[in-house]
Scaffold this motif. Structure first.
Motif, PDB file in Angstrom:
ATOM      1  N   ALA A  60       1.028  -0.829  -0.275  1.00  0.00           N
ATOM      2  CA  ALA A  60       0.233   0.237   0.162  1.00  0.00           C
ATOM      3  C   ALA A  60       0.768   0.951  -0.118  1.00  0.00           C
ATOM      4  CB  ALA A  60      -0.826  -0.687   1.445  1.00  0.00           C
ATOM      5  N   LEU A  61       1.984   1.097   0.764  1.00  0.00           N
ATOM      6  CA  LEU A  61       2.970   2.173   0.455  1.00  0.00           C
ATOM      7  C   LEU A  61       3.521   2.980  -0.407  1.00  0.00           C
ATOM      8  CD1 LEU A  61       3.947   4.404   2.583  1.00  0.00           C
ATOM      9  CD2 LEU A  61       6.386   3.205   3.223  1.00  0.00           C
ATOM     10  N   GLY A  92     -14.530   2.963  -2.127  1.00  0.00           N
ATOM     11  CA  GLY A  92     -12.658   2.343  -2.206  1.00  0.00           C
ATOM     12  C   GLY A  92     -12.627   1.078  -0.948  1.00  0.00           C
ATOM     13  N   LEU A  93     -12.747   2.012   0.196  1.00  0.00           N
ATOM     14  CA  LEU A  93     -13.187   1.627   1.309  1.00  0.00           C
ATOM     15  C   LEU A  93     -13.424   0.052   1.189  1.00  0.00           C
ATOM     16  CD1 LEU A  93     -12.260   4.912   4.261  1.00  0.00           C
ATOM     17  CD2 LEU A  93     -10.616   3.086   2.829  1.00  0.00           C
ATOM     18  N   ALA A  94     -14.759   0.304   1.019  1.00  0.00           N
ATOM     19  CA  ALA A  94     -15.769  -0.861   1.387  1.00  0.00           C
ATOM     20  C   ALA A  94     -15.280  -1.366   0.347  1.00  0.00           C
ATOM     21  CB  ALA A  94     -16.935  -0.503   0.564  1.00  0.00           C
ATOM     22  N   LEU A  95     -14.893  -1.691  -1.124  1.00  0.00           N
ATOM     23  CA  LEU A  95     -14.608  -2.332  -1.394  1.00  0.00           C
ATOM     24  C   LEU A  95     -12.677  -3.605  -0.698  1.00  0.00           C
ATOM     25  CD1 LEU A  95     -14.320  -1.521  -5.446  1.00  0.00           C
ATOM     26  CD2 LEU A  95     -15.768  -3.448  -4.268  1.00  0.00           C
ATOM     27  N   GLY A  96     -11.707  -2.368  -0.072  1.00  0.00           N
ATOM     28  CA  GLY A  96     -10.558  -3.027   0.324  1.00  0.00           C
ATOM     29  C   GLY A  96     -11.213  -3.939   1.963  1.00  0.00           C
ATOM     30  N   GLY A  97     -11.917  -3.399   2.057  1.00  0.00           N
ATOM     31  CA  GLY A  97     -12.312  -3.753   3.603  1.00  0.00           C
ATOM     32  C   GLY A  97     -12.801  -5.618   3.110  1.00  0.00           C
ATOM     33  N   TRP A 124      -5.784   1.034   0.246  1.00  0.00           N
ATOM     34  CA  TRP A 124      -5.091   1.218   2.348  1.00  0.00           C
ATOM     35  C   TRP A 124      -6.433   0.603   3.088  1.00  0.00           C
ATOM     36  CZ3 TRP A 124      -0.982   2.121   4.820  1.00  0.00           C
ATOM     37  CH2 TRP A 124       0.042   3.287   3.802  1.00  0.00           C
ATOM     38  N   GLY A 125      -8.248   0.268   2.748  1.00  0.00           N
ATOM     39  CA  GLY A 125      -9.107  -0.120   2.980  1.00  0.00           C
ATOM     40  C   GLY A 125      -8.718  -1.485   3.062  1.00  0.00           C
ATOM     41  N   SER A 126      -8.001  -2.084   2.464  1.00  0.00           N
ATOM     42  CA  SER A 126      -7.878  -3.370   2.737  1.00  0.00           C
ATOM     43  C   SER A 126      -6.509  -3.556   3.645  1.00  0.00           C
ATOM     44  CB  SER A 126      -6.977  -3.914   1.785  1.00  0.00           C
ATOM     45  OG  SER A 126      -6.646  -5.494   2.052  1.00  0.00           O
ATOM     46  N   VAL A 127      -5.924  -2.608   4.386  1.00  0.00           N
ATOM     47  CA  VAL A 127      -4.662  -3.308   4.550  1.00  0.00           C
ATOM     48  C   VAL A 127      -5.259  -2.597   6.702  1.00  0.00           C
ATOM     49  CG1 VAL A 127      -2.655  -1.481   5.864  1.00  0.00           C
ATOM     50  CG2 VAL A 127      -2.872  -2.096   3.687  1.00  0.00           C
ATOM     51  N   LEU A 149      -8.774  -6.955  11.732  1.00  0.00           N
ATOM     52  CA  LEU A 149      -9.050  -8.550  12.099  1.00  0.00           C
ATOM     53  C   LEU A 149      -8.195  -8.674  12.359  1.00  0.00           C
ATOM     54  CD1 LEU A 149     -10.154  -9.116   8.453  1.00  0.00           C
ATOM     55  CD2 LEU A 149     -12.018  -8.838  10.586  1.00  0.00           C
ATOM     56  N   ARG A 150      -7.025  -8.441  12.413  1.00  0.00           N
ATOM     57  CA  ARG A 150      -5.943  -8.729  13.430  1.00  0.00           C
ATOM     58  C   ARG A 150      -5.592  -8.682  14.807  1.00  0.00           C
ATOM     59  NH1 ARG A 150      -2.382 -11.307  15.857  1.00  0.00           N
ATOM     60  NH2 ARG A 150      -0.059 -11.438  15.097  1.00  0.00           N
ATOM     61  N   ILE A 151      -6.026  -7.373  15.428  1.00  0.00           N
ATOM     62  CA  ILE A 151      -6.035  -6.763  16.631  1.00  0.00           C
ATOM     63  C   ILE A 151      -7.808  -7.545  16.951  1.00  0.00           C
ATOM     64  CG2 ILE A 151      -4.829  -5.415  16.430  1.00  0.00           C
ATOM     65  CD1 ILE A 151      -6.703  -2.318  16.688  1.00  0.00           C
TER      66      ILE A 151
END
Length: 128
Positions: A22-23, A54-59, A114-117, A123-125
């Protein structure tokens, strides 16, 4: 046999890879597409639709990826996806639309990545 510790280590490494990717995409958009300066932003409604979608698709991609089982070939799959995205962006940016994409589309691309990240991090935390 895969232990819980191995699974967590694999998830952490995947999150680091997603963050670095993403960076990289953010840097390419800023330096190559925008020539190091933020262009004039579109109307508020268009901006909200582009970033929100974009955020919805990444999430959603993060959630769907989280439901998959951990496989040894996941690293190769992730690398193939990264190469395809970068290669596709290069082809799209240089051949298909040499004058550039609309700013809303570029912001949408950044939001997806960035939405995926962010989704994978949440999900990780989150509780197990």
């Amino acid at each position: 046999m895969t232990t819980d510790r191995d699974s967590r280590r694999f998830e952490s490494a995947g999150l680091v890879f997603e963050f670095l990717f993403a960076l990289f995409v953010g840097t390419v958009v800023y330096v190559e597409w925008w020539d190091g300066a933020v262009p004039p932003l579109p109307d508020t409604v268009v901006l909200l639709i582009a970033v929100g979608s974009g955020l919805a698709l990444g999430g959603m991609a993060a959630v769907l990826d989280d439901r998959r089982t951990v496989r040894t070939g996941a690293w190769r799959r992730g690398l193939r996806v990264a190469v395809a995205v970068v290669g596709g962006g290069f082809v799209l940016g240089t051949i298909v639309v040499p004058d550039g994409l609309p700013v809303a589309v570029e912001l949408g691309v950044l939001a997806v990545v960035w939405g995926s990240v962010a989704g994978k991090f949440l999900l990780r935390i989150g509780p197990d």
